[in-house]
Design a protein around this motif. Sequence first.
Motif, PDB file in Angstrom:
ATOM      1  N   LEU A   1      49.076  56.614   4.035  1.00 45.60           N
ATOM      2  CA  LEU A   1      50.374  56.971   4.596  1.00 45.60           C
ATOM      3  C   LEU A   1      50.301  57.018   6.119  1.00 45.60           C
ATOM      4  O   LEU A   1      51.274  56.685   6.816  1.00 45.60           O
ATOM      5  CB  LEU A   1      50.832  58.332   4.041  1.00 45.60           C
ATOM      6  N   GLN A   2      49.170  57.424   6.639  1.00 47.57           N
ATOM      7  CA  GLN A   2      49.032  57.545   8.087  1.00 47.57           C
ATOM      8  C   GLN A   2      48.951  56.182   8.778  1.00 47.57           C
ATOM      9  O   GLN A   2      49.378  56.029   9.908  1.00 47.57           O
ATOM     10  CB  GLN A   2      47.786  58.375   8.421  1.00 47.57           C
ATOM     11  N   ARG A   3      48.407  55.189   8.082  1.00 51.14           N
ATOM     12  CA  ARG A   3      48.219  53.896   8.763  1.00 51.14           C
ATOM     13  C   ARG A   3      49.258  52.850   8.342  1.00 51.14           C
ATOM     14  O   ARG A   3      49.230  51.727   8.854  1.00 51.14           O
ATOM     15  CB  ARG A   3      46.820  53.365   8.467  1.00 51.14           C
TER      16      ARG A   3
ATOM     17  N   ILE B   1      39.911  62.639  -4.730  1.00 52.34           N
ATOM     18  CA  ILE B   1      39.576  61.371  -4.061  1.00 52.34           C
ATOM     19  C   ILE B   1      40.843  60.541  -3.855  1.00 52.34           C
ATOM     20  O   ILE B   1      41.077  59.965  -2.787  1.00 52.34           O
ATOM     21  CB  ILE B   1      38.534  60.599  -4.884  1.00 52.34           C
ATOM     22  N   HIS B   2      41.683  60.488  -4.902  1.00 49.21           N
ATOM     23  CA  HIS B   2      42.924  59.719  -4.788  1.00 49.21           C
ATOM     24  C   HIS B   2      43.838  60.309  -3.706  1.00 49.21           C
ATOM     25  O   HIS B   2      44.441  59.568  -2.907  1.00 49.21           O
ATOM     26  CB  HIS B   2      43.658  59.686  -6.123  1.00 49.21           C
ATOM     27  N   HIS B   3      43.942  61.644  -3.711  1.00 49.35           N
ATOM     28  CA  HIS B   3      44.803  62.295  -2.725  1.00 49.35           C
ATOM     29  C   HIS B   3      44.337  61.990  -1.303  1.00 49.35           C
ATOM     30  O   HIS B   3      45.157  61.710  -0.402  1.00 49.35           O
ATOM     31  CB  HIS B   3      44.817  63.804  -2.963  1.00 49.35           C
ATOM     32  N   GLY B   4      43.057  62.005  -1.058  1.00 53.35           N
ATOM     33  CA  GLY B   4      42.518  61.725   0.261  1.00 53.35           C
ATOM     34  C   GLY B   4      42.832  60.300   0.712  1.00 53.35           C
ATOM     35  O   GLY B   4      43.203  60.067   1.870  1.00 53.35           O
TER      36      GLY B   4
ATOM     37  N   ASP C   1      53.246  51.299   7.780  1.00 58.28           N
ATOM     38  CA  ASP C   1      54.638  51.385   8.235  1.00 58.28           C
ATOM     39  C   ASP C   1      55.601  51.338   7.038  1.00 58.28           C
ATOM     40  O   ASP C   1      56.821  51.439   7.231  1.00 58.28           O
ATOM     41  CB  ASP C   1      54.953  50.224   9.186  1.00 58.28           C
ATOM     42  N   GLN C   2      55.061  51.198   5.818  1.00 59.27           N
ATOM     43  CA  GLN C   2      55.896  51.097   4.621  1.00 59.27           C
ATOM     44  C   GLN C   2      56.576  52.425   4.340  1.00 59.27           C
ATOM     45  O   GLN C   2      56.074  53.491   4.688  1.00 59.27           O
ATOM     46  CB  GLN C   2      55.003  50.690   3.428  1.00 59.27           C
ATOM     47  N   ALA C   3      57.736  52.345   3.716  1.00 56.70           N
ATOM     48  CA  ALA C   3      58.459  53.559   3.358  1.00 56.70           C
ATOM     49  C   ALA C   3      57.551  54.449   2.511  1.00 56.70           C
ATOM     50  O   ALA C   3      56.898  53.981   1.571  1.00 56.70           O
ATOM     51  CB  ALA C   3      59.737  53.214   2.600  1.00 56.70           C
ATOM     52  N   LYS C   4      57.531  55.753   2.850  1.00 54.10           N
ATOM     53  CA  LYS C   4      56.616  56.669   2.174  1.00 54.10           C
ATOM     54  C   LYS C   4      56.892  56.766   0.677  1.00 54.10           C
ATOM     55  O   LYS C   4      55.969  56.830  -0.141  1.00 54.10           O
ATOM     56  CB  LYS C   4      56.703  58.051   2.818  1.00 54.10           C
ATOM     57  N   THR C   5      58.165  56.817   0.283  1.00 56.88           N
ATOM     58  CA  THR C   5      58.502  56.950  -1.140  1.00 56.88           C
ATOM     59  C   THR C   5      57.976  55.775  -1.927  1.00 56.88           C
ATOM     60  O   THR C   5      57.377  55.929  -3.007  1.00 56.88           O
ATOM     61  CB  THR C   5      60.019  57.066  -1.321  1.00 56.88           C
ATOM     62  N   GLU C   6      58.154  54.569  -1.381  1.00 56.76           N
ATOM     63  CA  GLU C   6      57.689  53.371  -2.073  1.00 56.76           C
ATOM     64  C   GLU C   6      56.174  53.358  -2.171  1.00 56.76           C
ATOM     65  O   GLU C   6      55.598  53.015  -3.219  1.00 56.76           O
ATOM     66  CB  GLU C   6      58.171  52.130  -1.326  1.00 56.76           C
ATOM     67  N   LEU C   7      55.491  53.773  -1.094  1.00 53.19           N
ATOM     68  CA  LEU C   7      54.026  53.783  -1.095  1.00 53.19           C
ATOM     69  C   LEU C   7      53.479  54.806  -2.091  1.00 53.19           C
ATOM     70  O   LEU C   7      52.527  54.535  -2.833  1.00 53.19           O
ATOM     71  CB  LEU C   7      53.521  54.094   0.312  1.00 53.19           C
TER      72      LEU C   7
ATOM     73  N   ALA D   1      39.080  49.635  -3.467  1.00 51.90           N
ATOM     74  CA  ALA D   1      39.945  49.088  -4.517  1.00 51.90           C
ATOM     75  C   ALA D   1      41.393  49.503  -4.282  1.00 51.90           C
ATOM     76  O   ALA D   1      42.334  48.721  -4.524  1.00 51.90           O
ATOM     77  CB  ALA D   1      39.465  49.570  -5.885  1.00 51.90           C
ATOM     78  N   PHE D   2      41.611  50.726  -3.818  1.00 54.70           N
ATOM     79  CA  PHE D   2      42.961  51.229  -3.586  1.00 54.70           C
ATOM     80  C   PHE D   2      43.633  50.451  -2.449  1.00 54.70           C
ATOM     81  O   PHE D   2      44.814  50.057  -2.534  1.00 54.70           O
ATOM     82  CB  PHE D   2      42.895  52.725  -3.271  1.00 54.70           C
ATOM     83  N   GLU D   3      42.867  50.223  -1.385  1.00 55.64           N
ATOM     84  CA  GLU D   3      43.408  49.462  -0.249  1.00 55.64           C
ATOM     85  C   GLU D   3      43.737  48.030  -0.664  1.00 55.64           C
ATOM     86  O   GLU D   3      44.772  47.470  -0.274  1.00 55.64           O
ATOM     87  CB  GLU D   3      42.399  49.460   0.897  1.00 55.64           C
TER      88      GLU D   3
END
Length: 507
Positions: A60-62, A51-54, A64-70, A15-17
Amino acid sequence: MKARGKRFGDAYALAFENYLLKRDEESLQAAYELGRKAVAAQLSMLDLAAIHHGELVAALQRSDQAKTELVTEAADFFLQSLSAFEMVQRGFREAQETALLEKTHAAQLHQLADAAVTINSRLSFDDMLQRVTEQARQVIGAHCCIASVDLVDATIINWKISCSRAHSAWRKLGHEAELSNLYSEVTGGGHPIVMTQEELEQDPTWSAFVRAGKPNHAVNGSLVTPLTDRHNQKLGSILVLDKHEGAFSEKDQSILVQLAQMASVAIENGRLYEREHRIAETLQRGLLLQQLPRIPDMTLAVRYLPGAAGVNVGGDWFDVVALPGGRTGIAVGDVVGRGVRAASVMGQTRTAFRAYALDGDPPEKVVARLNRLLPTLDRDHFSTMIYLVWDPEDGMSMVSAGHPPPLLREAGERISFLDHRVSAPLGVLGEGVYRCHRFAMEAGSTLLLYTDGLIEQQGGLDLGMMRLRDAVATDTDDVEALCDQVLDHMLDTEAEDDVALLVLRLD
């Protein structure tokens, strides 16, 4: 739990993806549903956060979007899921608390029903009041309960205290502490009064009471309700002190008021019950023969025991009359019934018997006259009776009107119940026929006359008569000692019915 957590984690990742790809309301709604499922899977808030943190680290690892926005977008998903989780969990907790409260209240109502049975059992006044304190403390869930009742215009107060084992020091207060100020304070209102721990500590009367029983102990509030009679006059109060858990609630007040109402009725009835018992017993003892006459060559002893506490005083009576010609009339009777009226009829019956016997009539005529008289005294009562006339020349004559048979122990130690001709009790048949039975009685013989209360205490008449034979198996020349021997053998517990016992021995 691990399997449920893994399945939830897989669903959360999917669902998160999907949300990161679409970023629309529909995909965000999935976070809300995941929050509800987390409660069902019995996950904690920390489990959900882990679970959310994982999943965030993996995204973030996969990406290319800006980390702050993600991270910001991921936070929206998590907060949506978290809000649903908290809302469902809060509702679940509230439902559990409500269910617990309802279960507690149901248990209180069940205990209240048990208390009603206990309080209204046939007990002495003191025992009943003690039961009230014990039941109230258990039903409400408190460490201490004090029931107080005015005995004489509030100048004498009967106190009963029940305490848990941890607070047993309070039990002594009813005997050692001065509680009159406490009593006036708790009975001042006509409705339940609740005091908090802080209010108790600030009140000098209460703080002194608490310190006397439990120094350095914080008492968790008090609840008191008045006891009132049917005319709304105050009888006393019931006080529960130091609740086990939480504060005294409105439901506690409701339960205690209901218990107080039941106790008030029982207390008032108990007072009336004991008052009538005292009146009846006093009347009965005043009407019974106060002193046995001296009869040549005969030794007499008598015992009378009233029934158990309450209005169980009945109509047992006995009499011994010196008759013309050196004869002796001996009678034992039992007016069937209880209370003041039965005692009154008994007194009139005994007086009439004495008058008829002194006329010198034969036993059967005396009993027949009493049979005609009794319905004119009270149609609701009848009486059994046995009347014997001892004549030194002709022996013993006996007439029975529905009465248990006398027990004869002959000088040669033979023990038997006399085979007498039983007629109807007095007052049952308007023209009853009463026949006289004669038997010899030698010197050294002993005769027992008694009322049915002696032989009906345990196991019925047949067993009672068998036990009575056993009671006189050991002979004694002392008729007073024989009376005590018989009563000790026959009455293992407090007699429910009146008992009259008359023993005569020919010397």
